[in-house]
Motif scaffolding. Structure first.
Motif, short mmCIF file in Angstrom:
data_model
loop_
_atom_site.label_atom_id
_atom_site.label_comp_id
_atom_site.label_asym_id
_atom_site.label_seq_id
_atom_site.Cartn_x
_atom_site.Cartn_y
_atom_site.Cartn_z
N ARG A 42 30.47 -63.68 -16.17
CA ARG A 42 30.26 -62.72 -17.24
C ARG A 42 29.18 -63.34 -18.10
O ARG A 42 29.27 -64.51 -18.48
CB ARG A 42 31.56 -62.57 -18.04
CG ARG A 42 31.77 -61.21 -18.66
CD ARG A 42 33.21 -61.10 -19.17
NE ARG A 42 33.41 -62.06 -20.24
CZ ARG A 42 33.51 -61.70 -21.53
NH1 ARG A 42 33.47 -60.46 -21.89
NH2 ARG A 42 33.69 -62.63 -22.45
N LYS A 46 30.17 -58.80 -24.33
CA LYS A 46 30.56 -57.42 -24.05
C LYS A 46 30.32 -57.09 -22.57
O LYS A 46 30.31 -55.93 -22.17
CB LYS A 46 29.77 -56.45 -24.92
CG LYS A 46 30.14 -56.55 -26.39
CD LYS A 46 29.37 -55.54 -27.22
CE LYS A 46 29.85 -55.62 -28.68
NZ LYS A 46 29.13 -54.68 -29.54
N GLY A 47 30.10 -58.12 -21.79
CA GLY A 47 29.66 -57.92 -20.42
C GLY A 47 30.77 -57.62 -19.44
O GLY A 47 31.95 -57.78 -19.74
N GLU A 48 30.36 -57.19 -18.25
CA GLU A 48 31.32 -56.95 -17.18
C GLU A 48 31.46 -58.22 -16.35
O GLU A 48 30.67 -59.15 -16.47
CB GLU A 48 30.86 -55.77 -16.30
CG GLU A 48 29.51 -56.00 -15.64
CD GLU A 48 29.06 -54.84 -14.78
OE1 GLU A 48 29.87 -54.01 -14.39
OE2 GLU A 48 27.85 -54.78 -14.49
N ARG A 49 32.46 -58.23 -15.49
CA ARG A 49 32.69 -59.37 -14.60
C ARG A 49 32.14 -59.01 -13.23
O ARG A 49 32.50 -57.98 -12.69
CB ARG A 49 34.19 -59.67 -14.51
CG ARG A 49 34.81 -60.14 -15.82
CD ARG A 49 36.33 -60.08 -15.78
NE ARG A 49 36.89 -61.01 -14.81
CZ ARG A 49 37.43 -62.19 -15.12
NH1 ARG A 49 37.51 -62.58 -16.36
NH2 ARG A 49 37.89 -62.98 -14.17
N THR A 88 28.37 -67.26 -20.12
CA THR A 88 29.58 -67.10 -20.93
C THR A 88 30.84 -67.51 -20.18
O THR A 88 31.63 -68.31 -20.69
CB THR A 88 29.71 -65.62 -21.38
OG1 THR A 88 28.42 -65.19 -21.83
CG2 THR A 88 30.71 -65.46 -22.51
N ASP A 89 31.04 -66.94 -19.01
CA ASP A 89 32.25 -67.24 -18.24
C ASP A 89 31.91 -67.41 -16.77
O ASP A 89 31.16 -66.61 -16.21
CB ASP A 89 33.24 -66.07 -18.36
CG ASP A 89 33.72 -65.87 -19.78
OD1 ASP A 89 34.42 -66.75 -20.29
OD2 ASP A 89 33.37 -64.84 -20.39
N VAL A 90 32.48 -68.44 -16.18
CA VAL A 90 32.37 -68.63 -14.72
C VAL A 90 33.76 -68.99 -14.21
O VAL A 90 34.35 -69.97 -14.66
CB VAL A 90 31.38 -69.76 -14.35
CG1 VAL A 90 31.24 -69.86 -12.83
CG2 VAL A 90 30.00 -69.52 -14.99
N LEU A 91 34.30 -68.16 -13.34
CA LEU A 91 35.62 -68.42 -12.78
C LEU A 91 35.51 -68.63 -11.28
O LEU A 91 34.91 -67.83 -10.57
CB LEU A 91 36.55 -67.22 -13.05
CG LEU A 91 37.89 -67.22 -12.30
CD1 LEU A 91 38.79 -68.34 -12.79
CD2 LEU A 91 38.59 -65.88 -12.44
N ASN B 238 39.24 -69.25 -17.91
CA ASN B 238 38.50 -69.30 -16.64
C ASN B 238 39.02 -70.43 -15.75
O ASN B 238 38.24 -71.07 -15.05
CB ASN B 238 37.00 -69.50 -16.88
CG ASN B 238 36.39 -68.31 -17.60
OD1 ASN B 238 36.65 -67.16 -17.28
ND2 ASN B 238 35.58 -68.59 -18.61
N TYR B 301 30.15 -51.53 -24.18
CA TYR B 301 30.63 -52.58 -23.29
C TYR B 301 30.24 -52.19 -21.87
O TYR B 301 30.15 -51.00 -21.55
CB TYR B 301 32.16 -52.73 -23.40
CG TYR B 301 32.57 -53.49 -24.65
CD1 TYR B 301 32.99 -54.80 -24.55
CD2 TYR B 301 32.51 -52.90 -25.90
CE1 TYR B 301 33.36 -55.52 -25.68
CE2 TYR B 301 32.86 -53.61 -27.05
CZ TYR B 301 33.28 -54.92 -26.93
OH TYR B 301 33.63 -55.64 -28.04
N ASP B 302 30.00 -53.19 -21.02
CA ASP B 302 29.38 -52.89 -19.73
C ASP B 302 30.32 -52.38 -18.64
O ASP B 302 29.88 -51.81 -17.66
CB ASP B 302 28.67 -54.15 -19.20
CG ASP B 302 27.47 -54.52 -20.07
OD1 ASP B 302 26.95 -53.62 -20.76
OD2 ASP B 302 27.07 -55.69 -20.07
N THR B 303 31.61 -52.64 -18.78
CA THR B 303 32.54 -52.23 -17.73
C THR B 303 32.79 -50.73 -17.81
O THR B 303 33.20 -50.23 -18.86
CB THR B 303 33.86 -53.00 -17.86
OG1 THR B 303 33.57 -54.39 -17.84
CG2 THR B 303 34.82 -52.66 -16.72
#
Lengths: 296, 492
Positions: A42, A46-49, A88-91, B238, B301-303
């Motif tokens: 992400r 406000k982003g998508e995964r 921001t996020d790395v899973l 995460n 928001y992007d989703t």
């Protein structure tokens, strides 16, 4: 000197038009990552995964390599990131790892961005003592990535481009068919493949499976469904494999290509097409590019 | 004394279906005191018996009548680290309020509403015993020391220092839902070094991905998570245990026990034709898109989420009600709820069923989907069959039987499957020999929460199957006590 915070981009390289390579510092993922696995990232609060395959990992340096192709808003944001910035996020690592065994003669096929995820599998397959034939393809020469790296690990190596700007003119599936036919006729020294691994656009994987099905050659594909959590919780990524519904994120991403319902996969991948376009348009409106100003 | 509960101020249905703001607005001071004064202050209070975490209910209510709201919160916090959440989402009607003596003839005391009031009042007046850390002097010193060492970004360094500083062991908690947060909070209070590993990018588990904003505002959850962090708990997001960190990694890093609280995160589908068509969501997906990813605010928001004309939700638990009410708020013309039994058998809280009805959700009871029909891979309608109730089944509810030839169709462009969730097998499969039930839940001792593997404890939905927030918290609490016993004795 880049400070090594978690998820910081240590290195960024443009591999081809709209294809970037990012080396990211995340020692914990690097420690446990295996060929065939992916991460979910992400890039904005406000982003998508979105899922991205791990193209390489380096336990010593504590880094993983991701390769992203710019197609929508999120991947545009990825493309714009600079060295030293953090994601921001790395899973990860997520999904099952590739089945690596001594199969005999393995044909590894990568199409477009799919070349990236084939690379770590190719290396492992080679290390396991297999004879490896590699076919990589793209729309044109400019979109080919990892050519030298792939070639170095392969016993036989072929390039295909749709427009013929490099190598064989045509699809990877056509080249594969030609090679299999030759092996059956005994022309050339190309043994019959024992297994095919094909990663790329869904239509490409489907075409490859259509070819190998005729010759009953086991074919593994890696599916790029839409995902959210990537841990088996939401079911967005469900795919039909044989008579069963599977979750690509935890049951895959690799499956027996002959059992995959590719038409369903294609339909599901396109479910949010309108929204994805809207998202991109909104983004463009908010971020007037340099080109816009030049137009004035 | 009034026979009925002091009414809860609410957003009106016509208004609230246009927003995601909280429906129940909460008592003001006068309303809270008025309600608190209904309490009989029983010598042997039954209400506490009904509470899975045994809150001293009568005492906190007494403190409300004295207007000592901050002491009331401290009283609750003795037993419950998440009062603002429990006051909102606990099924009090089946627990504390069910046992209330007033409830025999009249309505019971509105214990849940009072709990919520106390938490909200203290938050508004910034008077939370958690943030001031005045509960324990020695702990306070330890925290101050920790804060000096903790430079604000070095989680890993912190761990090492915690080890030096803390006399007690380090414990790993897997999952930051109600069970994980509670267990972590309790162990931290005992002086353990706790790390919670959370797979998603935000903490809270089902509280963040499952329960909608209009029932549990995310700002409330954030504050409750902050409270737990202030107790000294470290949360790593995460971090998918089993993948990012293997169990060997955790034991190798010096964690002396591992508490598994991974919840009921695996969505069930019906297995009927058409279920993989575009527009069929698991409730998990639909709610995660909207709650965790804020798809209702797309494209800010992007989703994305498709705002279609009609939604149909299958199921009648709290998750189904949450899904239906979320769909309504996305602007749907019609939202149907399809359930194979009658309203009496619905597993959802009565309050949720009432709220759903008020908001115009159309109930199709004694109906069950048999096929989802679409065109060009998009859902268009769902074919259902009428049901009638037969003999009681193993759950004691009369089992529904299809009425032959009674099929009918409901037009909907999105179908949400809210028929239950099971245990996510991802981590469990990676623990060789771990005892599981036939349904795939972890087998753990009811009192000690011990699994069959040394050092590994489990509680919450991963053990019980999908249940309630407060039961998971009760499990987390029991686990904390049991983990403490194990660390002290060293005996498994």
């Amino acid at each position: 000197m880049v400070k090594n915070d978690i998820n910081v981009i240590i290195e960024k390289e443009d591999l081809a038009e709209k294809i970037v390579k990012l080396v990211i510092y995340n020692p914990q993922i690097a420690l446990n990552a295996k060929a065939g696995q992916f991460v979910i990232i992400r890039v904005d609060p406000k982003g998508e995964r979105i899922p991205l395959t791990i193209a390489d990992s380096d336990k010593k340096a504590g880094s993983i390599t991701l390769i992203s192709m710019t197609i929508g808003k999120t991947t545009t944001l990825v493309e714009k990131m600079r060295e030293g910035e953090s994601i921001t996020d790395v899973l990860g690592p997520l999904g099952k790892c590739s089945e690596i065994e001594r199969f005999g003669h393995v044909v590894c096929i990568g199409g477009g961005l799919g070349i990236a995820p084939v690379f770590p599998i190719l290396k492992e397959i080679k290390n396991a003592g297999n004879t490896v034939t590699t076919i990589i393809g793209a729309r044109n020469e400019k979109l080919l990535i990892l050519e030298e790296e792939m070639k170095a690990c392969s016993d036989n190596f072929f390039i295909c481009t749709d427009d013929g700007s490099k190598g064989f003119k045509g699809f990877v599936s056509m080249k594969l068919k030609e090679l299999i036919t030759a092996s059956l006729n005994g022309t050339g020294n190309f043994p019959r493949p024992d297994r095919v691994i094909a990663i790329g656009p869904t239509l490409m994987m489907k075409s490859v499976c259509d070819v190998t099905r005729q010759y009953d050659i086991k074919t593994i594909v890696s599916l790029n469904s839409i995902m959210i959590d990537g841990t088996g919780m939401c079911g967005t990524c469900r795919v039909e494999v044989g008579t069963e519904t599977k979750f690509a994120c935890v049951d895959g991403p690799e499956f027996d290509g002959h059992l995959v319902n590719f038409n369903l996969l294609l339909a599901r991948q396109n479910y949010f097409c309108e929204e994805e376009q809207l998202s991109m348009e909104e983004y463009k409106k908010e971020n007037h590019t340099g080109a816009c100003k030049l137009d004035l | 004394m009034k026979k009925e509960k002091t009414p809860m101020p609410e957003q009106q249905p016509q208004e609230r279906i246009k927003n995601f703001n909280e429906v129940a607005l909460g008592y003001n001071e006068e309303q809270a005191i008025e309600e608190a004064e209904r309490c009989l202050q029983c010598k042997v209070p039954k209400c506490t018996e009904g509470c899975p975490v045994e809150i001293d209910i009568k005492s906190f209510i007494k403190l409300i009548t004295r207007k000592d709201f901050s002491s009331a919160l401290e009283k609750i916090r003795e037993k419950n680290s998440l009062p603002a959440i429990c006051g909102r989402v606990c099924p009090q009607e089946d627990q504390c309020e069910k046992k209330c003596i007033l409830g025999i003839r009249n309505e019971p005391v509105a214990i849940g509403r009072l709990e919520r009031f106390v938490a909200d009042w203290n938050d508004k007046n910034k008077n939370d015993p958690g943030s001031s850390k005045k509960s324990d002097d020695s702990l306070e010193n330890a925290f101050a020391e920790l804060e000096r060492i903790h430079d604000g970004n070095g989680n890993k360094n912190l761990n090492i220092n915690v080890q030096k500083l803390q006399k007690k062991a380090r414990i790993a908690v897997v999952g930051s839902g109600p069970a994980g947060l509670t267990c972590a909070g309790e162990l931290a209070k005992m002086g353990y070094g706790i790390t919670i590993f959370e797979a998603l990018h935000e903490s809270g588990g089902v509280l963040v991905y499952g329960i909608p904003e209009f029932r549990l505002p995310k700002s409330i959850l954030k504050k409750e998570v902050e409270f737990v962090k202030n107790l000294g708990v470290e949360i790593i997001t995460n971090a998918l245990v089993g993948n990012t960190y293997t169990l060997e990694d955790l034991f190798g890093a010096g964690y002396k026990a591992i508490f598994i609280a991974t919840g009921a995160g695996l969505p069930y589908f019906m297995g009927i034709p058409g279920e993989n068509l575009n527009g069929v969501y698991s409730a998990n997906e639909f709610l995660t898109r909207n709650n965790l990813m804020k798809a209702y605010l797309f494209p800010e928001y992007d989703t994305p989420i498709k705002k279609v004309k009609n939604f149909a939700v299958v199921g009648a638990g709290n998750v189904a009600m949450d899904s239906a009410r979320t769909a309504k708020r996305l602007g749907a013309e019609k939202v149907y709820l399809i359930y194979r039994r009658t309203e009496k058998e619905m597993p959802a809280r009565i309050e949720e069923i009432e709220h759903a009805k008020q908001e115009g959700i159309i109930f199709h009871i004694l109906s069950n989907p048999v096929e989802i029909i679409g065109e060009d891979s998009f859902v268009e309608k769902v074919r259902c069959i009428r049901m009638e109730l037969g003999e009681p089944d193993s759950s004691g509810r009369r089992s529904p039987v299809p009425v032959p030839g009674s099929e009918f169709e409901i037009e909907a462009q999105a179908i949400i499957m809210a028929i239950g969730q099971g245990p996510n097998p991802l981590l469990l499969k990676k623990i060789p020999g771990l005892g599981l039930t036939r349904k795939g839940n972890i087998i753990a001792d009811e009192k000690t929460c011990r699994t069959n593997i040394k050092g590994i404890f489990a509680a919450g939905d991963i053990v019980s199957g999908a249940a309630t927030v407060i039961l998971a918290m009760g499990g987390g609490k029991k686990a904390a006590i049991s983990i403490n016993d194990y660390i002290n004795s060293g005996i498994w």
